[in-house]
Design a protein around this motif. Sequence first.
Motif, PDB file in Angstrom:
ATOM      1  N   GLY A  83      37.156  40.985  36.199  1.00  0.00           N
ATOM      2  CA  GLY A  83      35.927  40.280  36.549  1.00  0.00           C
ATOM      3  C   GLY A  83      35.807  40.180  38.054  1.00  0.00           C
ATOM      4  N   ASP A  84      35.748  38.966  38.569  1.00  0.00           N
ATOM      5  CA  ASP A  84      35.654  38.752  40.013  1.00  0.00           C
ATOM      6  C   ASP A  84      36.987  38.338  40.630  1.00  0.00           C
ATOM      7  N   ALA A  85      38.022  38.224  39.804  1.00  0.00           N
ATOM      8  CA  ALA A  85      39.316  37.757  40.292  1.00  0.00           C
ATOM      9  C   ALA A  85      40.356  38.876  40.258  1.00  0.00           C
ATOM     10  N   PHE A  86      41.325  38.758  41.147  1.00  0.00           N
ATOM     11  CA  PHE A  86      42.460  39.675  41.160  1.00  0.00           C
ATOM     12  C   PHE A  86      43.674  38.952  40.602  1.00  0.00           C
TER      13      PHE A  86
ATOM     14  N   LYS B 256      41.993  43.926  39.238  1.00  0.00           N
ATOM     15  CA  LYS B 256      40.748  43.165  39.203  1.00  0.00           C
ATOM     16  C   LYS B 256      40.284  42.960  37.765  1.00  0.00           C
TER      17      LYS B 256
END
Length: 133
Positions: free
Chosen positions: A74-77, A72
């Motif tokens: 930030g908000d993304a994988f 992960k």
Amino acid sequence: MNRRMLSREDEISAETPVTLSDQKAINTFSTLHSRHILLTTTLSEKATEKEYLTDVSSELELSDDDDLVPYKIGDAFVSLRVEEVRELLEGEIKVIDDEIEELEGKVRDDKEKMDELKVVLYAKFGKSINLEA
């Protein structure tokens, strides 16, 4: 209604005037105490976060270095190789270790200042002031 006679010690301390410097010392203690509680809470959270990262790092030891795992950011994988994730986790753990060390220093400094103020305030006000949590 519960009534009792004041002891001589309580009677004397009840008559002790509160000067401006006393009030400043009391306010300083109160501020330090509030900050101490906040810092210890933050320290606990950082220790828990470090524990989680250490657990994840241990779990990755069981994987092959060429495997892809989600990481992960930030908000993304993002899918990264296990070796890259280990390096990133080591960096995060080092950052948290530095933050924990800094927080521990602040907690220690605040505790020392609070102890000094307790000595001064209890010497003057005795049992008529309560500086315990």
